[in-house]
Design an enzyme around this catalytic site. Structure first.
Site, PDB file in Angstrom:
ATOM      1  N   ARG A 189       0.982  -1.041  -0.314  1.00 30.05           N
ATOM      2  CA  ARG A 189       0.033   0.255  -0.059  1.00 30.05           C
ATOM      3  C   ARG A 189       1.015   0.986  -0.007  1.00 30.05           C
ATOM      4  O   ARG A 189       0.451   2.795  -0.500  1.00 30.05           O
ATOM      5  CB  ARG A 189      -1.118  -0.010   0.979  1.00 30.05           C
ATOM      6  N   TYR A 190       2.637   1.123   0.596  1.00 34.03           N
ATOM      7  CA  TYR A 190       3.064   2.228   0.724  1.00 34.03           C
ATOM      8  C   TYR A 190       4.169   1.768   0.060  1.00 34.03           C
ATOM      9  O   TYR A 190       4.747   0.375  -0.217  1.00 34.03           O
ATOM     10  CB  TYR A 190       3.104   2.650   2.506  1.00 34.03           C
TER      11      TYR A 190
ATOM     12  N   ARG B  56       7.009   0.145   2.404  1.00 32.96           N
ATOM     13  CA  ARG B  56       7.019  -1.071   2.913  1.00 32.96           C
ATOM     14  C   ARG B  56       5.831  -2.479   2.465  1.00 32.96           C
ATOM     15  O   ARG B  56       4.954  -2.166   2.060  1.00 32.96           O
ATOM     16  CB  ARG B  56       6.667  -0.758   5.296  1.00 32.96           C
TER      17      ARG B  56
ATOM     18  N   CYS C 184      -4.546 -17.967  14.111  1.00 32.37           N
ATOM     19  CA  CYS C 184      -4.126 -16.880  15.467  1.00 32.37           C
ATOM     20  C   CYS C 184      -4.542 -17.830  16.605  1.00 32.37           C
ATOM     21  O   CYS C 184      -5.677 -18.777  16.501  1.00 32.37           O
ATOM     22  CB  CYS C 184      -5.235 -16.079  15.809  1.00 32.37           C
TER      23      CYS C 184
ATOM     24  N   CYS D  56     -10.417 -11.671  18.483  1.00 34.50           N
ATOM     25  CA  CYS D  56     -10.620 -11.234  18.506  1.00 34.50           C
ATOM     26  C   CYS D  56     -11.561 -10.802  17.589  1.00 34.50           C
ATOM     27  O   CYS D  56     -11.824 -10.545  17.185  1.00 34.50           O
ATOM     28  CB  CYS D  56      -9.436  -9.930  18.281  1.00 34.50           C
TER      29      CYS D  56
ATOM     30  N   CYS E 158     -11.375  -7.933  14.876  1.00 39.24           N
ATOM     31  CA  CYS E 158     -10.476  -8.246  14.064  1.00 39.24           C
ATOM     32  C   CYS E 158     -10.994  -7.304  12.771  1.00 39.24           C
ATOM     33  O   CYS E 158     -12.334  -8.294  12.354  1.00 39.24           O
ATOM     34  CB  CYS E 158     -10.670  -9.501  13.902  1.00 39.24           C
TER      35      CYS E 158
ATOM     36  N   ARG F 127      -9.576  -8.560  10.288  1.00 38.86           N
ATOM     37  CA  ARG F 127      -9.615  -8.839   8.745  1.00 38.86           C
ATOM     38  C   ARG F 127     -10.062 -10.054   9.223  1.00 38.86           C
ATOM     39  O   ARG F 127     -10.254 -11.433   9.319  1.00 38.86           O
ATOM     40  CB  ARG F 127      -8.366  -9.875   8.550  1.00 38.86           C
TER      41      ARG F 127
ATOM     42  N   ASP G  96     -11.882  -0.422  13.017  1.00 37.92           N
ATOM     43  CA  ASP G  96     -11.954  -0.720  12.110  1.00 37.92           C
ATOM     44  C   ASP G  96     -13.543  -0.576  11.748  1.00 37.92           C
ATOM     45  O   ASP G  96     -14.317  -1.358  12.211  1.00 37.92           O
ATOM     46  CB  ASP G  96     -11.667  -1.339  10.975  1.00 37.92           C
TER      47      ASP G  96
ATOM     48  N   ASP H 130      -7.345   4.007   9.514  1.00 38.97           N
ATOM     49  CA  ASP H 130      -7.124   3.113   8.703  1.00 38.97           C
ATOM     50  C   ASP H 130      -8.097   3.825   8.219  1.00 38.97           C
ATOM     51  O   ASP H 130      -9.142   3.234   8.049  1.00 38.97           O
ATOM     52  CB  ASP H 130      -7.144   1.163   8.875  1.00 38.97           C
TER      53      ASP H 130
ATOM     54  N   LYS I  43      -3.292   4.342   6.323  1.00 39.19           N
ATOM     55  CA  LYS I  43      -3.546   5.737   7.505  1.00 39.19           C
ATOM     56  C   LYS I  43      -3.550   6.670   7.310  1.00 39.19           C
ATOM     57  O   LYS I  43      -3.073   7.871   7.166  1.00 39.19           O
ATOM     58  CB  LYS I  43      -1.823   4.813   8.602  1.00 39.19           C
TER      59      LYS I  43
HETATM   60  S1  SF4 Z   1      -6.422  -8.773  16.095  1.00 37.12           S
HETATM   61 FE1  SF4 Z   1      -7.368 -10.536  14.191  1.00 37.12          FE
HETATM   62  S2  SF4 Z   1      -5.336 -10.741  13.237  1.00 37.12           S
HETATM   63 FE2  SF4 Z   1      -4.714 -10.483  15.256  1.00 37.12          FE
HETATM   64  S3  SF4 Z   1      -4.430 -11.723  16.781  1.00 37.12           S
HETATM   65 FE3  SF4 Z   1      -7.102 -11.220  16.648  1.00 37.12          FE
HETATM   66  S4  SF4 Z   1      -7.763 -12.236  15.153  1.00 37.12           S
HETATM   67 FE4  SF4 Z   1      -6.071 -12.480  14.678  1.00 37.12          FE
END
Ligand code: SF4
Length: 346
Positions: free
Chosen positions: A90-91, A94, A103, A107, A110, A112, A273, A310, A317
């Protein structure tokens, strides 16, 4: 008390972290979004507190089935910036290298969440990894490679070492950054072998630890961070500002001080997000900005992260300083991106 990871509604009921009466609704939810808690996280949950900030981050709730029209499956626009599988570019200086899509914990907020988990996009194959490394080698302006996912530290030390060694051979890459929750949610995983694998790279290694509440910085977690720091890994923090978890200045101050005491430099505090089913975690930008003002009034400058949004759609960002945004309607903002272009948010 659980000594194995909890990975399903059934596991959570058996561990008495949720009630049998929640089974039907949450079973529908688990078909869409993965569930996982490590034993360390399960032990941290205060079962007597219905509003426990650790539980709020990891235990599924029916609110996740409510989708807001502004939410999107790819909230920060990774896909339009993915030239080859596993890379987000994206940049100019990097790239993200997404090695895995699993994972140790999932979370509930999350960004993603549609891509991670056993039902997600899977891990990079050998061939895809080779293509991704070739892509990085071909891009002379790439100064930093950010390992993310999924959580890259879920990989074995052998695989991490292999990736670190391959990146080491690319002259123009100077920094290897790892975004992870592992030291906080499974500190025992930060073994000598894993640390050795990370520092095999001749590049300077940064580790961005994701934690959102001061109770996550237990003595075991602090010891794991100290092991990394003593091996030469530079530690920075990343947190998400979350309603019901850390949306008060005292909690944020305690969290940032805990990072600094552990040798972790506060780096990013993300505005949440627009991931599907996460509106119960979201504050407005005006509320986030007010919290940042209160934080600045009570802690040392060492404890101040950048408050970051973001922009949806892959526009990158934006540091949400006082002049970067204006409210144009209730809970609608005009925000300037890094090129000075205006975006309406959300
Ligand atoms: S925020 Fe998303 S990618 Fe990061 S540890 Fe939690 S579930 Fe996994």
């Amino acid at each position: 008390m659980a000594d194995q990871p909890l990975r399903s509604v059934d596991d959570l009921i058996k561990a008495e972290l949720i009630g049998e009466n929640e089974r039907a609704e949450l079973s529908a939810l688990e078909k869409r979004y993965a569930i996982a808690l490590t034993p360390s996280v399960a032990r941290l949950i205060d079962r007597d507190d219905p509003d426990d900030p650790i539980a709020a981050q990891y235990l599924p709730r029916v609110d996740e089935l409510k989708e807001h029209p502004d939410e999107r499956a790819d909230p920060i626009g990774d896909q339009p910036h993915s030239p080859v599988e596993g890379i987000v570019h994206r940049y100019p200086d990097r790239v993200l290298l997404k090695l895995v899509h699993v994972c140790p914990v999932y979370c509930r907020f999350c960004f993603r969440r549609e891509m991670v988990g056993p039902q997600g996009d899977g891990n990079l194959t050998k061939q895809q990894l080779a293509t991704a490394i070739d892509y990085i080698a071909s891009q002379q302006r790439v100064w930093e490679v950010i390992l993310t996912g999924g959580d890259p530290l879920i990989l074995s030390p052998r695989r991490l070492q292999d990736v670190a060694e391959r990146l080491s051979k690319i002259e123009h890459v100077k920094i290897l950054r790892i975004h992870t929750r592992v030291p906080a949610v499974d500190p025992a995983r930060i073994s000598d072998e894993l640390i050795e694998a990370l520092i095999q790279s001749e590049k300077l290694v940064y580790l961005a630890l994701h934690a959102n509440h001061p109770r996550e910085l237990t003595s075991e977690v602090r010891a794991a961070c100290t092991r990394l720091k003593n091996a030469g890994v530079v530690l920075i923090s990343q947190s998400v500002l979350l309603k019901g978890v850390n949306d008060d200045a005292d909690t944020l101050a305690e969290l940032m001080r805990a990072f600094v005491e552990t040798g972790i430099n506060p780096y990013y505090l993300h505005h949440p997000d627009m991931a599907p089913g996460t509106s119960h975690f979201r504050l407005t930008i005006a509320e986030g900005q007010a919290l940042m003002r209160q934080l600045r009034a009570r802690v040392s400058g060492l404890c101040i992260p950048q408050y970051i949004l973001d922009l949806p759609g892959g526009h990158g960002k934006v540091a949400l300083g006082e002049n970067a945004w204006k409210e144009v309607a209730p809970e609608r903002y005009s925000i300037l991106d890094r090129h000075g272009m205006e975006h309406l948010y959300p």
